[in-house]
Design a protein around this motif. Structure first.
Motif, short mmCIF file in Angstrom:
data_model
loop_
_atom_site.label_atom_id
_atom_site.label_comp_id
_atom_site.label_asym_id
_atom_site.label_seq_id
_atom_site.Cartn_x
_atom_site.Cartn_y
_atom_site.Cartn_z
N ALA A 40 0.83 -1.21 0.00
CA ALA A 40 0.00 0.00 0.00
C ALA A 40 0.87 1.26 0.00
O ALA A 40 0.56 2.24 -0.68
CB ALA A 40 -0.94 0.00 1.20
N ASP A 41 1.96 1.23 0.75
CA ASP A 41 2.87 2.38 0.80
C ASP A 41 3.57 2.57 -0.55
O ASP A 41 3.72 3.69 -1.02
CB ASP A 41 3.92 2.20 1.90
N LEU A 42 3.98 1.47 -1.15
CA LEU A 42 4.64 1.55 -2.46
C LEU A 42 3.68 2.08 -3.52
O LEU A 42 4.07 2.87 -4.38
CB LEU A 42 5.20 0.19 -2.86
N LEU A 43 2.43 1.67 -3.45
CA LEU A 43 1.43 2.16 -4.39
C LEU A 43 1.19 3.65 -4.19
O LEU A 43 1.03 4.40 -5.16
CB LEU A 43 0.13 1.38 -4.24
N GLU A 44 1.21 4.11 -2.94
CA GLU A 44 1.05 5.53 -2.65
C GLU A 44 2.24 6.33 -3.21
O GLU A 44 2.06 7.42 -3.77
CB GLU A 44 0.93 5.75 -1.15
N ASN B 277 1.78 6.50 -7.07
CA ASN B 277 0.75 7.48 -7.46
C ASN B 277 1.24 8.91 -7.26
O ASN B 277 0.93 9.79 -8.06
CB ASN B 277 -0.54 7.23 -6.69
N SER B 278 2.01 9.14 -6.22
CA SER B 278 2.55 10.47 -5.96
C SER B 278 3.54 10.88 -7.05
O SER B 278 3.51 12.00 -7.55
CB SER B 278 3.23 10.48 -4.59
N ILE B 279 4.42 9.96 -7.44
CA ILE B 279 5.42 10.24 -8.47
C ILE B 279 4.76 10.47 -9.82
O ILE B 279 5.20 11.32 -10.60
CB ILE B 279 6.46 9.11 -8.54
N LEU B 280 3.70 9.73 -10.10
CA LEU B 280 3.01 9.88 -11.39
C LEU B 280 2.38 11.25 -11.57
O LEU B 280 2.05 11.64 -12.69
CB LEU B 280 1.96 8.78 -11.56
N GLU C 274 12.48 12.75 -5.29
CA GLU C 274 12.79 12.57 -3.86
C GLU C 274 11.82 13.35 -2.99
O GLU C 274 11.34 12.83 -1.97
CB GLU C 274 14.22 13.01 -3.57
N ASN C 275 11.51 14.57 -3.38
CA ASN C 275 10.59 15.40 -2.60
C ASN C 275 9.17 14.83 -2.58
O ASN C 275 8.48 14.89 -1.56
CB ASN C 275 10.58 16.84 -3.11
N LYS C 276 8.71 14.28 -3.72
CA LYS C 276 7.38 13.67 -3.77
C LYS C 276 7.30 12.47 -2.83
O LYS C 276 6.30 12.27 -2.15
CB LYS C 276 7.06 13.21 -5.20
N LYS D 46 7.13 13.54 0.84
CA LYS D 46 5.79 14.01 1.24
C LYS D 46 4.88 12.85 1.63
O LYS D 46 3.96 13.02 2.42
CB LYS D 46 5.16 14.82 0.11
N VAL D 47 5.16 11.66 1.10
CA VAL D 47 4.38 10.47 1.45
C VAL D 47 4.89 9.89 2.77
O VAL D 47 4.20 9.11 3.41
CB VAL D 47 4.47 9.42 0.31
#
Length: 86
Positions: free
Chosen positions: A25-29, A32-35, A68-70, A73-74
């Protein structure tokens, strides 16, 4: 080699990052953030190894620090790996 070490350049190779995220779930988040970053076309997750890795593919030059910043933020870290094996 500043261009290659500080940016993700377009192409088939992409750039691989290590992360301290463990759960799917964390990896998916993270994915999605990077995309959300302009120029990112794909994020491939590798959950078979430790630490977990993801590879980012772009259609234009994207700065590593933006990725890295995105991820920060997660709530996790992203550490870029070498561009090409020696």
């Amino acid at each position: 080699m500043g261009l290659l070490s500080k940016n993700v350049i377009p192409g088939n190779h992409g750039k691989t990052f290590g992360t301290n995220a463990m759960k799917d779930a964390d990896l998916l988040e993270i994915k999605n953030s990077i995309l959300e970053i302009d120029g990112i076309i794909d994020v491939m997750l590798n959950t078979d190894i430790f630490p977990r890795e993801f590879t980012v593919h772009t259609n234009k030059i994207v700065a590593v620090h933006d990725i890295e910043n995105k991820v920060k933020k997660v709530g996790f870290h992203a550490v870029p790996k070498d561009s090409f094996p020696l």
